[in-house]
Design a protein around this motif. Structure first.
Motif, mmCIF file in Angstrom:
data_model
loop_
_atom_site.group_PDB
_atom_site.id
_atom_site.type_symbol
_atom_site.label_atom_id
_atom_site.label_comp_id
_atom_site.label_asym_id
_atom_site.label_seq_id
_atom_site.Cartn_x
_atom_site.Cartn_y
_atom_site.Cartn_z
ATOM 1 N N UNK A 13 0.489 5.939 12.212
ATOM 2 C CA UNK A 13 0.656 6.801 11.046
ATOM 3 C C UNK A 13 2.124 6.898 10.656
ATOM 4 N N UNK A 14 3.015 7.031 11.644
ATOM 5 C CA UNK A 14 4.444 7.112 11.357
ATOM 6 C C UNK A 14 4.953 5.822 10.727
ATOM 7 N N UNK A 15 4.500 4.689 11.241
ATOM 8 C CA UNK A 15 4.937 3.405 10.697
ATOM 9 C C UNK A 15 4.566 3.274 9.231
ATOM 10 N N UNK A 16 3.302 3.477 8.908
ATOM 11 C CA UNK A 16 2.842 3.209 7.556
ATOM 12 C C UNK A 16 3.309 4.259 6.561
ATOM 13 N N UNK A 17 3.419 5.515 6.986
ATOM 14 C CA UNK A 17 3.829 6.552 6.044
ATOM 15 C C UNK A 17 5.333 6.635 5.890
ATOM 16 N N UNK A 18 6.065 6.581 6.991
ATOM 17 C CA UNK A 18 7.516 6.721 6.917
ATOM 18 C C UNK A 18 8.183 5.446 6.429
ATOM 19 N N UNK A 19 7.905 4.339 7.102
ATOM 20 C CA UNK A 19 8.595 3.099 6.767
ATOM 21 C C UNK A 19 8.251 2.609 5.375
ATOM 22 N N UNK A 20 7.001 2.777 4.949
ATOM 23 C CA UNK A 20 6.594 2.252 3.657
ATOM 24 C C UNK A 20 6.764 3.249 2.520
ATOM 25 N N UNK A 21 6.937 4.538 2.826
ATOM 26 C CA UNK A 21 6.982 5.509 1.744
ATOM 27 C C UNK A 21 8.260 6.327 1.709
ATOM 28 N N UNK A 22 9.082 6.233 2.732
ATOM 29 C CA UNK A 22 10.242 7.105 2.839
ATOM 30 C C UNK A 22 11.188 6.932 1.655
ATOM 31 N N UNK A 23 11.290 7.980 0.840
ATOM 32 C CA UNK A 23 12.174 8.023 -0.321
ATOM 33 C C UNK A 23 11.748 7.089 -1.450
ATOM 34 N N UNK A 24 10.577 6.478 -1.357
ATOM 35 C CA UNK A 24 10.143 5.549 -2.398
ATOM 36 C C UNK A 24 8.666 5.760 -2.699
ATOM 37 N N UNK A 25 8.307 5.535 -3.961
ATOM 38 C CA UNK A 25 6.897 5.452 -4.285
ATOM 39 C C UNK A 25 6.400 4.091 -3.807
ATOM 40 N N UNK A 26 5.209 4.070 -3.228
ATOM 41 C CA UNK A 26 4.687 2.820 -2.679
ATOM 42 C C UNK A 26 3.214 2.693 -3.016
ATOM 43 N N UNK A 27 2.780 1.448 -3.168
ATOM 44 C CA UNK A 27 1.370 1.163 -3.411
ATOM 45 C C UNK A 27 1.053 -0.166 -2.739
ATOM 46 N N UNK A 28 0.259 -0.102 -1.686
ATOM 47 C CA UNK A 28 -0.115 -1.298 -0.940
ATOM 48 C C UNK A 28 -1.634 -1.358 -0.887
ATOM 49 N N UNK A 29 -2.192 -2.519 -1.224
ATOM 50 C CA UNK A 29 -3.644 -2.684 -1.210
ATOM 51 C C UNK A 29 -4.012 -3.947 -0.441
ATOM 52 N N UNK A 30 -5.092 -3.836 0.316
ATOM 53 C CA UNK A 30 -5.652 -4.998 1.004
ATOM 54 C C UNK A 30 -4.700 -5.670 1.965
ATOM 55 N N UNK A 31 -3.930 -4.874 2.719
ATOM 56 C CA UNK A 31 -2.984 -5.450 3.676
ATOM 57 C C UNK A 31 -3.704 -5.831 4.967
ATOM 58 N N UNK A 32 -3.507 -7.070 5.382
ATOM 59 C CA UNK A 32 -4.007 -7.559 6.664
ATOM 60 C C UNK A 32 -2.813 -8.057 7.469
ATOM 61 N N UNK A 33 -2.775 -7.721 8.745
ATOM 62 C CA UNK A 33 -1.656 -8.131 9.596
ATOM 63 C C UNK A 33 -2.181 -8.509 10.971
#
Length: 247
Positions: A13-33
């Motif tokens: 949860x910390x990775x996806x919310x902080x790293x991808x959203x911190x101080x920026x608007x973000x929109x990620x769809x259909x991510x596979x890793x």
């Protein structure tokens, strides 16, 4: 080393919310890793983060080094620093069909499947969904998200949670309003409903379970015997408290 499966889930949860959203608007769809140390591959159907935006199917190379995730995109590398130790030390990481939307007032995240494996533990989560609302976006945005989710208003659900190949919880839902928590889940084939409190402060999440019942039967003690199996150097379980160190 002791098991770290619960802290890994929080770390995700910390990775996806902080790293991808911190101080920026973000929109990620259909991510596979799919990552297997020291590298891996990822893809998305829509990816917007900072000045980067990719429409349609896009592929990426992934590396994890010293607590930093490197995502090599068609327009250059994205570097996500200061990952939680529980995530930066994994040997394998799988994410299937992740969607993330961060706005100025809320964050929503969902994924069909998330799994990690390390030397001494393995974790598998299915159908995870998180929604939180927050009031401010500032230099302490991650702190604001956690404060909002666990002290003010948050919703979390997951289809299943397994540790080291053993099913622990299924059909789980948590609703939090002003530190009061209501939950329902299935554990060992039993449908459990209960309530309690959640508190986030000073990089620590504290959960107090006041009631856990199957029908009219009190099963809190039985539930805590299962939760004690998830203890680690970052997770402490002492009925009625669960404490998770998020530093």
């Amino acid at each position: 080393m002791r098991k770290q499966t619960l802290s890994l889930g929080v770390g995700f949860f910390l990775l996806t919310s902080s790293a991808m959203a911190n101080d920026y608007l973000a929109n990620v769809e259909g991510l596979h890793l799919n990552y297997s140390a020291p590298s891996g591959k990822a893809s998305s159907t829509h990816f917007k983060y900072k000045e980067y935006e990719f429409l349609g199917h896009t592929e990426y190379d992934v590396e994890l080094q010293g607590g930093t995730l490197f995502l090599e995109t068609p327009d250059g590398p994205i570097q996500l620093d200061n990952l939680p130790a529980s995530l930066s030390e994994v040997d394998a990481l799988t994410i299937n069909d992740l969607d993330l939307v961060s706005s100025s007032t809320s964050l929503s995240l969902s994924t069909q499947h998330f799994a990690t494996q390390s030397t001494d533990s393995a974790m598998d989560i299915s159908r995870l969904a998180i929604q939180c609302s927050y009031e401010d976006r500032d230099d302490e945005f991650m702190n604001e998200i956690l404060h909002s989710c666990f002290n003010r208003s948050g919703n979390l659900s997951l289809g299943g949670f397994s540790s080291d190949g053993k099913e622990v919880l299924t059909d789980t839902q948590f609703t939090i309003r002003n530190n009061s928590m209501n939950f329902q889940m299935r554990a060992q084939g039993l449908k459990i409903k209960g309530n309690g409190k959640t508190y986030y402060e000073n990089d620590q999440l504290r959960i107090r379970i006041d009631k856990a019942k199957v029908g009219f039967l009190n099963v809190r003690g039985r539930l805590f015997k299962e939760l004690e199996k998830l203890e680690s150097n970052t997770v402490s379980v002492h009925e009625p408290w669960i404490e998770i160190d998020l530093q």
